[in-house]
Design a protein around this motif. Structure first.
Motif, PDB file in Angstrom:
ATOM      1  N   UNK A 274       0.928  -1.154  -0.101  1.00  0.00           N
ATOM      2  CA  UNK A 274       0.094  -0.061   0.067  1.00  0.00           C
ATOM      3  C   UNK A 274       0.858   1.172  -0.181  1.00  0.00           C
ATOM      4  N   UNK A 275       0.396   2.556  -0.479  1.00  0.00           N
ATOM      5  CA  UNK A 275       1.115   3.528  -0.554  1.00  0.00           C
ATOM      6  C   UNK A 275       1.393   4.253   0.783  1.00  0.00           C
ATOM      7  N   UNK A 276       2.401   4.743   1.102  1.00  0.00           N
ATOM      8  CA  UNK A 276       2.411   5.521   2.376  1.00  0.00           C
ATOM      9  C   UNK A 276       2.944   7.002   2.157  1.00  0.00           C
ATOM     10  N   UNK A 277       2.355   7.714   2.921  1.00  0.00           N
ATOM     11  CA  UNK A 277       3.009   9.201   2.877  1.00  0.00           C
ATOM     12  C   UNK A 277       4.173   9.192   3.874  1.00  0.00           C
ATOM     13  N   UNK A 278       5.395   9.964   3.147  1.00  0.00           N
ATOM     14  CA  UNK A 278       6.690   9.901   3.906  1.00  0.00           C
ATOM     15  C   UNK A 278       6.871  11.538   3.966  1.00  0.00           C
ATOM     16  N   UNK A 279       6.909  11.959   5.120  1.00  0.00           N
ATOM     17  CA  UNK A 279       7.460  13.525   5.360  1.00  0.00           C
ATOM     18  C   UNK A 279       8.810  13.579   5.876  1.00  0.00           C
ATOM     19  N   UNK A 280       9.658  14.280   5.237  1.00  0.00           N
ATOM     20  CA  UNK A 280      11.104  14.687   5.604  1.00  0.00           C
ATOM     21  C   UNK A 280      11.057  16.149   5.685  1.00  0.00           C
ATOM     22  N   UNK A 281      11.728  16.408   7.107  1.00  0.00           N
ATOM     23  CA  UNK A 281      12.069  18.087   7.011  1.00  0.00           C
ATOM     24  C   UNK A 281      13.432  18.303   6.904  1.00  0.00           C
ATOM     25  N   UNK A 282      13.697  19.334   6.434  1.00  0.00           N
ATOM     26  CA  UNK A 282      15.072  19.930   5.949  1.00  0.00           C
ATOM     27  C   UNK A 282      15.482  21.412   6.602  1.00  0.00           C
ATOM     28  N   UNK A 283      16.698  21.361   6.891  1.00  0.00           N
ATOM     29  CA  UNK A 283      17.033  22.944   7.208  1.00  0.00           C
ATOM     30  C   UNK A 283      17.643  23.444   5.723  1.00  0.00           C
ATOM     31  N   UNK A 284      17.404  24.600   5.746  1.00  0.00           N
ATOM     32  CA  UNK A 284      17.803  25.084   4.196  1.00  0.00           C
ATOM     33  C   UNK A 284      19.109  25.915   4.363  1.00  0.00           C
ATOM     34  N   UNK A 285      20.030  25.476   3.492  1.00  0.00           N
ATOM     35  CA  UNK A 285      21.390  26.186   3.435  1.00  0.00           C
ATOM     36  C   UNK A 285      21.428  27.067   2.179  1.00  0.00           C
ATOM     37  N   UNK A 286      22.099  28.235   2.707  1.00  0.00           N
ATOM     38  CA  UNK A 286      22.052  29.516   1.762  1.00  0.00           C
ATOM     39  C   UNK A 286      23.577  29.385   1.008  1.00  0.00           C
ATOM     40  N   UNK A 287      23.692  30.267   0.206  1.00  0.00           N
ATOM     41  CA  UNK A 287      24.921  30.170  -0.799  1.00  0.00           C
ATOM     42  C   UNK A 287      26.320  30.376   0.409  1.00  0.00           C
TER      43      UNK A 287
END
Length: 329
Positions: A274-287
């Motif tokens: 069955x399909x599962x919903x996967x949630x991933x959280x990221x911190x954003x890196x600037x240049x």
């Protein structure tokens, strides 16, 4: 820095809607190679000056939204999220940096080009229901008005298209009603139809469910998802409503005038097929290599002033730093 969590998938339709939106967006753009970077912000700065006092609302914000994407922007009051929306919709002008939507440079645009941009390229839904509809016109007449102004569509053709849009957002039965004869949720769904009546490439919505109860808010957001899937319109929603932000594939959090973190949701097949919903959280890196740690992480470890960094073969460790005299805090 990803922290994946897996939940049962009550939203298998989310993937279907996303695929449909991408297909419609590709058709509008004229091919897959034009899908990326529909909205681009790079080092975006906005400074307000009032009586000699400068307030920095945006401090070098970076953001890329793909064509056909449905994106939610979240953040505390004063974080800069509404400022971003006002700039991208052409209602405000950035102080510095890059802000581009489609082929429009929002920093250098002339007043005449800005008017054309707002009339033909973008649509907007306000939080206050009274701002979205003219009170003396019916729902159908409200939808027909931007068609006349932007596309020159009149008569039977305009009436037919207005009826189609109202039915698409689930309020076809309100076609002959004025705003005072509709509920708040019905008004907001009509407002969505009005916002796409000029056939825009991008739709912006500022807290569109802020004045509605949970059930009615779900109906309004359902209308936005339908428009995204059926018309391929890129949609950016600013919201405090976590129920709304959890229904999109990507949520960007803004803190102190910068993009701080991002949540991405995708589906995968589980062990039972069955399909599962996967949630991933990221911190954003600037240049420059800077990022903002989530406030919950900072509070949990009482991080203050400085932290210790350890480079490992496949990750970076962040630990509480010293007090400045060689001792551990």
């Amino acid at each position: 820095m990803a922290s994946p969590t897996t939940t049962a998938a009550p939203v298998p339709d989310l993937a279907v809607l996303q695929r449909r939106a991408a297909e419609r967006a590709a058709a509008r753009a004229g091919g897959e190679d034009r899908l990326r970077g529909h909205i681009v912000c790079d080092g975006l700065v906005r400074i307000f000056k009032t009586e000699g006092v400068e307030v920095v609302a945006l401090q070098g914000l970076d953001l890329v939204v793909d064509r056909g994407e449905l994106l939610a922007i979240v953040g505390a009051s004063g974080s800069g999220k509404s400022t971003v929306l006002n700039i991208l919709s052409g209602l405000d002008v950035p102080t510095a940096g890059i802000a581009r939507v489609a082929d429009f440079d929002l920093l250098t645009m002339s007043p005449k080009r800005r008017l054309r941009y707002r009339r033909h390229t973008v649509g907007f839904v306000w939080q206050q229901t009274a701002r979205n509809l003219l009170p003396y016109l019916t729902a159908r007449e409200n939808v027909e008005l931007p068609m006349r102004l932007a596309r020159g569509l009149r008569g039977r053709a305009a009436r037919k298209r207005a009826t189609e849009l109202l039915e698409m957002v689930g309020v076809g039965y309100c076609a002959d009603r004025r705003p005072d004869q509709m509920s708040g949720g019905e008004q907001q769904r009509c407002a969505v139809a009005v916002a796409v009546a000029n056939d825009p490439e991008v739709l912006f919505a500022d807290e569109p469910t802020g004045e509605l109860d949970e059930a009615t808010a779900a109906d309004v957001f359902g209308a936005l998802r339908t428009i995204n899937a059926e018309l391929g319109v890129t949609i950016v929603v600013v919201t405090h409503d976590h129920a709304v932000s959890s229904q999109v594939r990507r949520t960007v959090a803004i803190r102190d005038g910068r993009t701080a973190s991002e949540v991405r949701r995708s589906t995968r097949l589980g062990a039972d097929g069955a399909e599962e919903l996967v949630t991933e959280e990221y911190a954003l890196l600037d240049r420059s290599g800077r990022m903002q740690l989530p406030a919950a992480f900072v509070d949990a470890l009482s991080l203050r002033d400085r932290v210790r960094l350890n480079l490992e073969p496949d990750h970076v460790e962040v630990r509480p730093g010293g007090t400045g005299n060689g001792e551990r805090s």
